[in-house]
Design an enzyme around this catalytic site. Structure first.
Site, mmCIF file in Angstrom:
data_model
loop_
_atom_site.group_PDB
_atom_site.id
_atom_site.type_symbol
_atom_site.label_atom_id
_atom_site.label_comp_id
_atom_site.label_asym_id
_atom_site.label_seq_id
_atom_site.Cartn_x
_atom_site.Cartn_y
_atom_site.Cartn_z
ATOM 1 N N HIS A 34 -25.756 3.673 -4.805
ATOM 2 C CA HIS A 34 -26.913 2.769 -4.777
ATOM 3 C C HIS A 34 -26.433 1.397 -4.287
ATOM 4 O O HIS A 34 -25.233 1.234 -3.960
ATOM 5 C CB HIS A 34 -27.569 2.682 -6.159
ATOM 6 C CG HIS A 34 -26.595 2.406 -7.274
ATOM 7 N ND1 HIS A 34 -25.927 1.217 -7.397
ATOM 8 C CD2 HIS A 34 -26.153 3.191 -8.291
ATOM 9 C CE1 HIS A 34 -25.142 1.268 -8.458
ATOM 10 N NE2 HIS A 34 -25.253 2.459 -9.015
ATOM 11 N N HIS A 37 -23.097 -0.061 -5.497
ATOM 12 C CA HIS A 37 -21.877 0.405 -4.815
ATOM 13 C C HIS A 37 -21.735 -0.275 -3.455
ATOM 14 O O HIS A 37 -20.625 -0.647 -3.047
ATOM 15 C CB HIS A 37 -21.934 1.925 -4.581
ATOM 16 C CG HIS A 37 -21.971 2.743 -5.837
ATOM 17 N ND1 HIS A 37 -23.091 3.401 -6.256
ATOM 18 C CD2 HIS A 37 -21.008 2.996 -6.757
ATOM 19 C CE1 HIS A 37 -22.822 4.047 -7.377
ATOM 20 N NE2 HIS A 37 -21.568 3.821 -7.706
ATOM 21 N N GLY A 147 -17.318 -2.568 -10.424
ATOM 22 C CA GLY A 147 -18.510 -3.321 -10.807
ATOM 23 C C GLY A 147 -18.442 -3.775 -12.262
ATOM 24 O O GLY A 147 -17.965 -3.045 -13.136
ATOM 25 N N SER A 185 -27.722 1.700 -11.652
ATOM 26 C CA SER A 185 -26.849 2.743 -12.186
ATOM 27 C C SER A 185 -27.267 4.070 -11.580
ATOM 28 O O SER A 185 -28.464 4.307 -11.351
ATOM 29 C CB SER A 185 -27.006 2.817 -13.705
ATOM 30 O OG SER A 185 -26.473 4.034 -14.198
#
Ligand code: PAF
Length: 283
Positions: A34, A37, A147, A185
């Site tokens: 997503h 990333h 992240g 997420s």
């Protein structure tokens, strides 16, 4: 972009680039990519000559077999996104390629792994240390990108790097959020429409707690967050801890940490969501 499925080819391709003087950035992922990333990849692109992204759903870090079974796997869409993001190599190995034999290593991860996710997900961080150390040994990157949504994971990875003596810079990147605040997420796709509408109240409450914290103690702020989130249907806080952002140890007073970080996990129906917020300038 080149898709690589074997360790031998990965070493050969990346090794040739390194020998030619290129700097190498690694973004480890479990796929279902997503915009969060992609923000790591963008950062890696701007810092390095070559970007390697690994896409591997690592079985050793799942303490719940059902979670492993239902983890989203979207290789084709992932490859399209990686190509569009300008990635050089997508390393997408099989489980047998990564673990030709069982990985029995037990890492002495110490206090950073003994709180929050540690006791809640026994074996999880050891599994993360196993896969990330394997990826580091395979790719030998100059820098690796993670992240901050998985805030504690970064502390664990730093500890693993120290234990193993890797000369790799760990770069932590800010949480990416949907427009309504929900932390991005791969698990968000498992939320029903109703749950998806309620889930942003996690980030909203954390954000509101910044003001609340200005005139309340650590304990009161924790309770405020837990009670507020639990008051929403379908949301159930598993834990909310306010910890020292370096040691991951829970703090009693705001003055106990340079940067205090509130780390939360919440069940939204069956889906376990994770988020965090930094309380700064509270001393
Ligand atoms: O954060 C993740 O997606 C995973 O824990 C990681 C770092 C890719 C290791 O499997």
């Amino acid at each position: 972009m080149k898709v690589i499925r074997t360790v031998a080819e990965l070493k050969q391709q990346v090794g040739a680039k390194r020998a030619a003087g290129c700097s190498i950035g690694l973004v480890p992922t479990m796929g279902a990519l997503h915009a969060g990333h992609i923000s790591l990849i963008d950062r890696a692109r701007s810092d390095n000559d070559i970007v390697v992204v690994s896409v591997f759903v690592n079985p050793t870090q799942f303490n719940n077999p059902e979670d492993l079974r239902t983890y989203p796997r979207t290789e084709e869409a992932d490859c399209e996104k990686l190509t569009a993001a300008g990635v050089d190599y997508a390393f997408i190995p099989s489980v047998e390629e990564v673990y030709p034999e069982p990985d029995t290593r037990v890492f002495d991860l110490g206090p950073v792994a003994e709180v929050m996710e540690g006791p809640m997900r026994p074996g999880h961080f050891n599994g993360v240390a196993q896969i990330v150390s394997k990826l580091f040994a395979m790719v030998e990157p100059d820098k690796a990108y993670f992240g901050e949504k998985d805030f504690q994971q970064i502390a664990v990875i730093r500890r693993m790097v120290e234990l193993e003596g890797f000369n790799i810079e760990i770069i932590d990147c800010p949480i990416k959020r949907e427009s309504d605040g929900l932390a991005m997420s791969s698990r968000n796709v498992r939320l029903t429409a109703e749950q998806r509408a309620i889930a942003p109240n996690i980030a909203k409450t954390l954000s509101e707690s910044l003001d609340y914290a200005l005139s309340h103690s650590v304990q009161e702020t924790k309770q405020y967050v837990i009670d507020t989130i639990n008051s929403y249907p379908q949301l159930e806080v598993e834990y909310y801890e306010i910890v020292d952002g370096l040691t991951m140890q829970p703090i009693e007073n705001w003055a106990d940490a340079e940067v205090a970080v509130g780390c939360i996990t919440v069940y939204c129906g069956e889906v376990r969501l994770i988020d965090n917020i930094k309380y700064t300038n509270k001393k």
